[in-house]
Design an enzyme around this catalytic site. Structure first.
Site, PDB file in Angstrom:
ATOM      1  N   HIS A 176       0.900  -1.288  -0.419  1.00 30.88           N
ATOM      2  CA  HIS A 176       0.396   0.065   0.110  1.00 30.88           C
ATOM      3  C   HIS A 176       0.488   0.977  -0.267  1.00 30.88           C
ATOM      4  O   HIS A 176       1.504   2.144  -1.593  1.00 30.88           O
ATOM      5  CB  HIS A 176      -1.023   0.265   1.031  1.00 30.88           C
ATOM      6  N   LYS A 182     -16.147   1.959  -4.118  1.00 37.51           N
ATOM      7  CA  LYS A 182     -16.681   1.818  -2.287  1.00 37.51           C
ATOM      8  C   LYS A 182     -17.240   3.326  -1.959  1.00 37.51           C
ATOM      9  O   LYS A 182     -16.664   4.059  -2.260  1.00 37.51           O
ATOM     10  CB  LYS A 182     -16.525   1.412  -2.005  1.00 37.51           C
ATOM     11  N   ARG A 236     -18.831   4.375   1.336  1.00 38.47           N
ATOM     12  CA  ARG A 236     -18.393   4.662   3.210  1.00 38.47           C
ATOM     13  C   ARG A 236     -19.844   5.225   3.404  1.00 38.47           C
ATOM     14  O   ARG A 236     -19.571   6.847   2.732  1.00 38.47           O
ATOM     15  CB  ARG A 236     -17.157   4.932   3.321  1.00 38.47           C
TER      16      ARG A 236
END
Length: 302
Positions: free
Chosen positions: A129, A191, A193
Site C-alpha cells: 500500500h 466503494k 462508505r
C-alpha cells in the site's frame, strides 16, 4: 553450486513443483511439536556447500515463523551456503504505518527478522500500500512475482467473453494488466462508505458489461464480504454469474461458502496458499525468480 530445496510443514506440494522446475535436490525435514508446543526440527540431508531454498506457505504465520527462522539458522550451522526464502504469500504487510501512538509497525519488524535470517526472498504479489516496493521493507534482495500472466492465461482458456472486474479503484492498474494480457475489457467498482462499517458498491456503466461474463479479481480473498457483495450486485443487475479469482486463498471462516451462496459461478485461486480452490499454477514464475536471484548473487560475489 548444488541447489537444495526444503519445505516447511504444509508447503510440500509447492516444494515438489518447484524442485522439478529448478532441478533441485529435495532435502528432508523432520518436524514435530513437544508437549509444551515448542517445535522440534531436524534437517535430514547433508546441506554442506549447498545453496538452500526454504519454501514456506504462511497461512497462519504466528505458528510457522519461529520454525522458519530456526530452520534458516540451522541450515547455516550445518554448512549451507546461501539460504533463500520462497514465501508465495507474504504475511505482515497490513500494518505499514503507525496510525495511533504506540502501534507496532509489524511490516517493518517482520522485514527485519526475515532479512537477518535469509539471503534473498521471493514472493507473489505482496499486499503493498504505502510501500512502493519490497526494498523499502527488506534489506535483502526481494523479488515480487506477478500473478497477472497466470491469471490472464486461466481467464483466456476458461471464460467465454470475459470482462475483468476490480473490487475498487486501488485495483485498477492490476486489473488492467490482467485484462490486457487476456485480451479483454476491464472495469472497476466504486466503494462508497456510509459511516465506519457500511460500504456501498457502485457498479460501472452496465452497457459495457452486457453479453460478457464478469471475472472478479482480487489479490487476497480473506473474509470475502466485499467480493460476495460484488457478485450479488452484478447478479442483481442481470449479468451472468461471476467467476471469482483470488491470488492468495486466505479464506477465513466460511468465506468460500459465502461466495457460493452469493451466486459465484466458480471460485479459483493461485497456489500461493494450499486450498481446494487452487487452479492457477504460479510456480513456474516463482522458479524463474529463484534462478534470477541466484544468478544475481553469483555475479555480485555475495
Amino acid at each position: 553450486m548444488t541447489l537444495s530445496i526444503i519445505s516447511l510443514p504444509g508447503a510440500e506440494a509447492c516444494t515438489g513443483l518447484l524442485a522439478r522446475k529448478l532441478n533441485a535436490n529435495r532435502c528432508g525435514l523432520e518436524s514435530r511439536r513437544f508437549p509444551d508446543g515448542e517445535i522440534y526440527l531436524r534437517v535430514a540431508d547433508d546441506v554442506r556447500g549447498h545453496d538452500v531454498v526454504v519454501v514456506a506457505q504462511l497461512r497462519e504465520p504466528d505458528a510457522q515463523v519461529p520454525g522458519m527462522l530456526f530452520l534458516a539458522d540451522a541450515l547455516r550451522e550445518l554448512g549451507a551456503g546461501r539460504v533463500g526464502l520462497v514465501a508465495p504469500y507474504l504475511p505482515y504487510m497490513r500494518q505499514d504505518a503507525r496510525f495511533r501512538p504506540g502501534e507496532a509497525v509489524t511490516s517493518r519488524s517482520f522485514g527485519k527478522l526475515v532479512s537477518s535470517a535469509f539471503d534473498w526472498l521471493v514472493t507473489v504479489d505482496p499486499h503493498l500500500h504505502r510501500h512502493k516496493v519490497l526494498d523499502e521493507v527488506y534489506r535483502i534482495p526481494a523479488a515480487a512475482v506477478p500473478s497477472a500472466p497466470a491469471i490472464a492465461a486461466w481467464v483466456h482458456q476458461r471464460v467465454a467473453r470475459p470482462v475483468i472486474v476490480g473490487p475498487d479503484e486501488e485495483s485498477r492498474q492490476w486489473v488492467a494488466e490482467v485484462a490486457d494480457l487476456a485480451g479483454c475489457a476491464h472495469t472497476v467498482l466504486r466503494k462508497l462508505r456510509h459511516g465506519d462499517r457500511e460500504i456501498e458498491l457502485v457498479l460501472p456503466d452496465l452497457q459495457a458489461l452486457e453479453g460478457h461474463t464478469p471475472v472478479l479479481v482480487d489479490d487476497i480473498i480473506s473474509s470475502a464480504h466485499t467480493m460476495a457483495g460484488a457478485v450479488r450486485k452484478l447478479g442483481a443487475a442481470g449479468l451472468a454469474p461471476a467467476a471469482c479469482v483470488g491470488v492468495h486463498a486466505v479464506f477465513a471462516a466460511d468465506a468460500a461458502a459465502l461466495l457460493q451462496a452469493a451466486g459465484a459461478a466458480t471460485v479459483v485461486s493461485c497456489n500461493t496458499l494450499p486450498h481446494p480452490s487452487n487452479a492457477i499454477d504460479v510456480t513456474g514464475a516463482i522458479a524463474e525468480a529463484v534462478r534470477a536471484q541466484g544468478e544475481a548473487l553469483s555475479r555480485s560475489g555475495s
